[in-house]
Design a protein around this motif. Sequence first.
Motif, short mmCIF file in Angstrom:
data_model
loop_
_atom_site.label_atom_id
_atom_site.label_comp_id
_atom_site.label_asym_id
_atom_site.label_seq_id
_atom_site.Cartn_x
_atom_site.Cartn_y
_atom_site.Cartn_z
N VAL A 146 0.81 -1.23 0.00
CA VAL A 146 0.00 0.00 0.00
C VAL A 146 0.84 1.27 0.00
N MET A 147 2.13 1.13 0.34
CA MET A 147 2.97 2.35 0.30
C MET A 147 4.21 2.18 -0.56
N PRO A 157 -2.14 5.72 -4.20
CA PRO A 157 -3.14 5.49 -3.15
C PRO A 157 -4.53 5.19 -3.69
N LYS A 188 3.06 9.81 4.17
CA LYS A 188 2.59 8.90 3.12
C LYS A 188 1.46 8.02 3.65
N MET A 192 -2.25 7.94 2.13
CA MET A 192 -2.81 6.66 1.65
C MET A 192 -4.14 6.41 2.36
#
Length: 302
Positions: A146-147, A157, A188, A192
């Motif tokens: 996810v990052m 995102p 971040k 996200m």
Amino acid sequence: MSFPTTVRIFEMSPRDGLQNEPGELIPTTVKVELINRLSQCGLTHIEAASFVSPKWVPQMGDASDVMAGISRQPGVIYAALTPNMKGLEAAIEAKADEVAVFSAASEAFTRKNINCSIAESLERFAPVMETARHAGIRVRGYVSTVMGCPYQGEVDPQQVARVAKAMLEMGCYEISLGDTIGVGTPLKAKRMLEAVSKEVPIDRLAAHFHDTYGQAIANLYAVLEEGIAVVDASVAGLGGCPYAKGASGNVATEDVLYLLQGLGIETGTDLQQLINTGHWISRTLSRHNGSKVALARGDCHE
Ligand SMILES: CC(C)(COP(=O)([O-])OP(=O)([O-])OC[C@H]1O[C@@H](n2cnc3c(N)ncnc32)[C@H](O)[C@@H]1OP(=O)([O-])[O-])[C@@H](O)C(=O)NCCC(=O)NCCSC(=O)C[C@@](C)(O)CC(=O)[O-]
């Protein structure tokens, strides 16, 4: 937003923690003892096993024996990963209390991890969801990378939000957001989460952060502040990911607990017992203990 008053810790060490352990296969008895010790610490959610292909992840090849060997405590959920119907059927047979399906926000990672595209993974999950629903078993969903992704680099995102939404709509009761290679930073993480929480309510989301760059506690603080109230963690920071070279384990459960206690957030978990468990498994596997809190508190007081 403000901090939640209670946080549920989802203990990952028997699965995410051990799946990537190099060298010899870890004896089933060690896994069983780890899970039993974790349940004695007051943890109520333990990912105990993974019903994946043993050719892909040999350390999880004894999942059925692990599930059969544990002493189940009342009120404790013993969960298992199930990538497909074969995994689900085995998990049902082994009496897993709940199961989890897993995909990613990155196409490249999904291909390496489960040998299909993101869209195909979601198709594969449809019968899993249906059968689990009939069996009365709750299904959790993971979105990895996810990052950031070890193969494609940056991850949008919005793409995380799309996959998370699809899994929620499929019937997952909760979506766990995995910073698989631990590259995130607090800003971040917030950005996200901002994107994902437009599609999935925050009380249906969990944070699953790895600590490769030493940012996991800071990232957790950032998302707790936004209202995240479920945190995945692994005692002694055990783990890594077989398809994410160089990734270190999940954030250590002891360190998460210390942070939460400092914030006055309830978890019902005994920190000293957890520290003892982390020292025990680190000694048993001849492995460095990845929890800073455990190292600060010194050797175990068993
Ligand atoms: C998904 C597959 C199976 C596709 O693998 P495949 O090779 O495409 O699948 P297949 O259907 O062609 O099957 C190949 C062989 O595996 C067997 N098989 C098939 N399914 C199963 C099963 N469930 N249990 C046991 N055996 C299974 C199947 O029977 C067959 O055996 P053969 O005929 O060759 O003897 C494979 O890619 C796989 O098992 N991948 C697992 C990867 C994995 O476990 N990764 C780690 C977990 S995810 C993670 O750590 C991230 C997370 C969740 O923590 C969050 C984060 O940090 O980001």
